[in-house]
Design an enzyme around this catalytic site. Structure first.
Site, PDB file in Angstrom:
ATOM      1  CG  ASP A  68      -2.165  -0.869   1.008  1.00  0.00           C
ATOM      2  OD1 ASP A  68      -2.410  -1.282  -0.144  1.00  0.00           O
ATOM      3  OD2 ASP A  68      -2.861  -1.153   1.991  1.00  0.00           O
TER       4      ASP A  68
ATOM      5  CG  LEU B 192      -9.359   0.456  11.563  1.00  0.00           C
ATOM      6  CD1 LEU B 192     -10.808   0.606  12.002  1.00  0.00           C
ATOM      7  CD2 LEU B 192      -9.247  -0.567  10.445  1.00  0.00           C
ATOM      8  CB  SER B 193      -4.283   1.963  14.017  1.00  0.00           C
ATOM      9  OG  SER B 193      -4.053   1.098  12.927  1.00  0.00           O
TER      10      SER B 193
ATOM     11  CG  ASP C 122      -3.265   9.049   7.181  1.00  0.00           C
ATOM     12  OD1 ASP C 122      -2.107   9.384   6.905  1.00  0.00           O
ATOM     13  OD2 ASP C 122      -3.563   7.895   7.554  1.00  0.00           O
TER      14      ASP C 122
ATOM     15  CG  ASP D  87       0.491  10.974  22.400  1.00  0.00           C
ATOM     16  OD1 ASP D  87       0.811  11.823  23.250  1.00  0.00           O
ATOM     17  OD2 ASP D  87       0.645   9.745  22.573  1.00  0.00           O
TER      18      ASP D  87
ATOM     19  NE  ARG E 215       4.998  18.774  28.969  1.00  0.00           N
ATOM     20  CZ  ARG E 215       5.309  19.907  29.581  1.00  0.00           C
ATOM     21  NH1 ARG E 215       6.569  20.188  29.885  1.00  0.00           N
ATOM     22  NH2 ARG E 215       4.366  20.765  29.918  1.00  0.00           N
TER      23      ARG E 215
END
Length: 285
Positions: free
Chosen positions: A68, A186-187, A142, A171, A152
Site C-alpha cells: 500500500d 482505524l488503528s 491521511d 499525542d 509532552r
C-alpha cells in the site's frame, strides 16, 4: 496501450511479480515504460526506459508493484497528471491493491478496457507560517499532526469553516479521507467509511479528554489546525506517511478536499465490504 510500471524492489516478491507482469503485458501487445533506475534490473525485457516523470506523463495507466505504501506514493504522481492507477500486491495486506500476484491473468481485462474506475477523494494541506504560504501537500490516505521528539502532549486548536471546534490535548490528530479510514485512523479508533462517501474524518491520538471520539466533516469543510504549545511538544506534520516536517510556533495548516482525485482501477467485481472482510476481518489484521 502504454503502461508505466513502478516497482518497490524492497518487497520480497516484487521482482518476480514484476517480471511476470512484464511478460504478460508484452504478450498482450502493450508498450511498457519504466524509470531509468530500473534499467539494470529489467534490461532483459523490451522496455522503454525514461525519466520517472516522463514515464508518468506518457503512459495511459500506471501500475505499481509492492504494498500500500508503494501505491499511495505513486498515486500522488498519477493524480497530478490525471492518470489511472492499478496496484498489484507483492506485500502483505495490500488493502488498495486491485490484483494479487496470483491474479495476473486478469491484466487482459485492463487491455480490453474491461474495468471500472474508483474516483477517490484526496486532501490538500496548505502549510502557512503566519500568513505566508510555505508549501502545499496532497494526500490520499491521511495527514497527521503529532508530537515529535518530545514526551509532552500537543495542544491543538481545531477550527472548521472559521468556527472553533475544540482544543485537543493529545499525542496528535489524524485527518483522513474515506480511503484512509482503514489505515492509521482505524488503528487510533476511528470509523471505517465507505470510500464512495466523501468526507473528512478527524481522529485524535491518545487524547487526554473525556471527549475522544472521531468527528466526520462534510467534504466542503475547511479545517484549520494550530499547535498552541510547539516549544513543548515539538510538533511534526506527515502526509501519507512521507518524511515528517517540523512545525514551529507560527505554523498554521489549512486542510480541505483537493481539486484532484485519484483514479483507481478496479478490475475485479469485489465490493468495498468484500475487500474489508477479506483484508481486515479474515486476516485478523
Amino acid at each position: 496501450m502504454d503502461i508505466a510500471i513502478h516497482v518497490n524492489l524492497t518487497r520480497k516478491n516484487a521482482y518476480d511479480v514484476a517480471c511476470e507482469v512484464c511478460r504478460v503485458l508484452s504478450d498482450l501487445g502493450s508498450r511498457i515504460l519504466m524509470s531509468h533506475e530500473f534499467e539494470g534490473v529489467f534490461s532483459a525485457f523490451d522496455i522503454c526506459f525514461l525519466e520517472y516523470e516522463e514515464a508518468i506523463k506518457n503512459c495511459d495507466v500506471l501500475i505499481t508493484i509492492g504494498g500500500d505504501g508503494t501505491f499511495i506514493h505513486a498515486s500522488h504522481d498519477a493524480a497530478e497528471y490525471d492518470k489511472k492507477i492499478l496496484g498489484i500486491n507483492a506485500g502483505n495486506l495490500g488493502f488498495l491493491a486491485g490484483l494479487e500476484k496470483q491474479e495476473l491473468g486478469l491484466l487482459k481485462n485492463l487491455i480490453d478496457d474491461n474495468y471500472e474506475i474508483d474516483r477517490r477523494m484526496m486532501l490538500s494541506i496548505s502549510h502557512y507560517k503566519g500568513d505566508e504560504p510555505v508549501k502545499k501537500h496532497y494526500c490520499l490516505n491521511d495527514v497527521v499532526v503529532a508530537r515529535g521528539m518530545s514526551l509532552r502532549m500537543c495542544d491543538i486548536e481545531v477550527k472548521c469553516d472559521d468556527k472553533k471546534v475544540n482544543n485537543y490535548y493529545c499525542d496528535g490528530l489524524i485527518l483522513s479521507t474515506p480511503t484512509g479510514s482503514t489505515a492509521y485512523s482505524l488503528s487510533a479508533g476511528g470509523p471505517v467509511v465507505d470510500p464512495t462517501i466523501e468526507s473528512i474524518i478527524m481522529t485524535p491520538i491518545c487524547t487526554h479528554s473525556l471527549f475522544s471520539r472521531s468527528m466526520i466533516f462534510r467534504p466542503e469543510s475547511v479545517i484549520e489546525l494550530v499547535v498552541t504549545n510547539p516549544d513543548l511538544c515539538l510538533p511534526v506534520l506527515s502526509c501519507d506517511g512521507e518524511k515528517s516536517i517540523d512545525l514551529d510556533k507560527d505554523s498554521r495548516l489549512i486542510i480541505k478536499r483537493a481539486e484532484r482525485y485519484s483514479k483507481i482501477i478496479r478490475i475485479k467485481s469485489d465490493s468495498f465490504s468484500d475487500i474489508l472482510k477479506a483484508k481486515l476481518i479474515e486476516r485478523r489484521a
